[in-house]
Write an enzyme that holds these catalytic residues in place. Structure first.
Site, short mmCIF file in Angstrom:
data_model
loop_
_atom_site.label_atom_id
_atom_site.label_comp_id
_atom_site.label_asym_id
_atom_site.label_seq_id
_atom_site.Cartn_x
_atom_site.Cartn_y
_atom_site.Cartn_z
N ASN A 9 11.77 30.30 19.78
CA ASN A 9 12.22 30.51 21.16
C ASN A 9 13.19 31.69 21.14
OD1 ASN A 9 13.33 30.41 23.70
ND2 ASN A 9 14.39 28.45 23.40
N LYS A 11 14.50 33.21 23.58
CA LYS A 11 15.45 33.17 24.70
C LYS A 11 15.54 34.56 25.37
CE LYS A 11 17.71 29.36 22.45
NZ LYS A 11 18.88 28.56 22.25
N HIS A 94 14.06 23.06 28.70
CA HIS A 94 15.07 23.43 27.70
C HIS A 94 16.46 23.16 28.26
CE1 HIS A 94 17.57 25.80 25.03
NE2 HIS A 94 16.58 25.71 24.16
N GLU A 96 19.10 24.75 28.22
CA GLU A 96 19.73 25.89 28.92
C GLU A 96 19.21 26.00 30.35
OE1 GLU A 96 18.87 28.76 25.87
OE2 GLU A 96 20.30 27.75 24.57
N GLU A 164 16.15 18.24 20.99
CA GLU A 164 17.19 19.23 20.72
C GLU A 164 18.54 18.74 21.23
OE1 GLU A 164 15.36 23.41 20.38
OE2 GLU A 164 15.70 23.04 22.50
N GLY A 170 22.49 26.60 19.08
CA GLY A 170 23.24 27.86 19.03
C GLY A 170 24.66 27.71 18.51
N SER A 210 20.03 24.86 15.77
CA SER A 210 20.60 25.50 14.58
C SER A 210 19.74 25.30 13.33
CB SER A 210 22.04 25.03 14.34
OG SER A 210 22.87 25.42 15.42
P1 PGA Z 1 19.06 27.61 18.02
O1 PGA Z 1 18.27 27.30 19.37
O2 PGA Z 1 18.06 27.48 16.89
O3 PGA Z 1 19.59 29.00 18.18
O4 PGA Z 1 20.14 26.58 17.89
C1 PGA Z 1 17.27 26.31 19.41
C2 PGA Z 1 16.71 26.19 20.81
O5 PGA Z 1 17.48 26.28 21.78
O6 PGA Z 1 15.50 25.99 21.00
#
Ligand code: PGA
Length: 251
Positions: A9, A11, A94, A96, A164, A170, A210
């Site tokens: 992803n 983003k 997601h 976010e 997640e 992140g 992460s």
């Molecule tokens: P990250 O994001 O690996 O940077 O923690 C994962 C995600 O949001 O799908």
């Protein structure tokens, strides 16, 4: 046997040039790895160019979001019909999107319906926030999110869920393999309650938050985890490749 999946992803990262350069770099190693479904999810504006680069390879393309209407006066939005034919998969729900763009459970449900109607394969994201985790509400939250997202929807063949935990996204603070395995086991039991044992045995449930080349093995050794949704580490070709290689060796 469930085919593991590793999805990147990206983003809101990469310009068109950066995106095509990244995929070109990844393809040198990625195409040859077998036994893992490999997916990249770049920003909308790079989908068409990357689709062309991926033609004839084993790497699949996904979008990061969609709007649930097919067309109309929705300035700035992207419809399922625009994505169909351009990519195969789409990330929906997601954290976010839920946190910054008001994607409620009902919106997520409408997006899943719209994706399925257009022939896109959704990757449904669920996960608890830090305060919910600390209050011992993880099971309750992910159960509720799954129920709302799938309310009134028949089991979609080839369904993919990504667990997640929001506090792990992140932050560099991943869940432990055991934590992720426990919650993913619970999600699988929920799928069984909703859709029966066959669905639960077939649904692929990824861990996200992460994930790095250094901790991938810890997750893939767990019995319930079928792969990963990778954010930050999917922006570095070598890291993403290493995550996929390790997954193909372990699962
Ligand atoms: P990250 O994001 O690996 O940077 O923690 C994962 C995600 O949001 O799908």
């Amino acid at each position: 046997m469930r085919l593991p999946m590793i999805a990147g992803n990206w983003k809101m990262n990469t310009t068109l040039n950066e995106a095509t350069a990244l995929v070109t770099e990844m393809l040198k190693g990625l195409d040859a790895i077998e036994g893992v479904e490999k997916v990249v999810c770049p920003p909308f504006v790079s989908l068409a160019a990357i689709r062309d680069l991926l033609k004839g390879t084993s790497v699949k393309l996904g979008a990061q979001n969609l709007y649930f209407e097919e067309k109309g006066a929705y300035t700035g939005e992207i419809s399922p019909l625009m994505l169909a034919g351009l990519c195969e998969l789409v990330i929906i729900g997601h954290s976010e999107r839920r946190q910054y763009f008001g994607d409620t459970g009902e919106v997520v449900n409408r997006k899943i319906r719209a994706a399925l109607k257009a022939g896109l394969r959704p990757i449904l994201c669920i996960g608890e926030r830090l305060e919910e985790n600390e209050a011992g509400k993880t099971a309750e939250v992910v159960t509720e999110q799954l129920k709302l997202a799938m309310d009134g929807i028949d089991y979609p063949p080839g369904f993919i869920i990504a667990y997640e935990p929001v506090w792990a996204i992140g932050t560099g603070k991943a869940a432990t393999g055991e934590q992720a395995d426990e919650t993913i086991g619970l999600v699988r039991r929920n799928v069984s309650d909703m859709y029966g044992k066959e669905a639960a045995d077939g649904v692929r449930i990824l861990y996200g938050g992460s994930v790095t080349a250094a901790n991938t093995a810890e997750f893939m050794r767990q019995s319930e985890i079928d792969g990963a949704l990778v954010g930050g580490a999917s922006l570095k070709a070598a890291d993403f490749l290493s995550i996929i290689k390790q997954t193909s060796e372990i699962l």
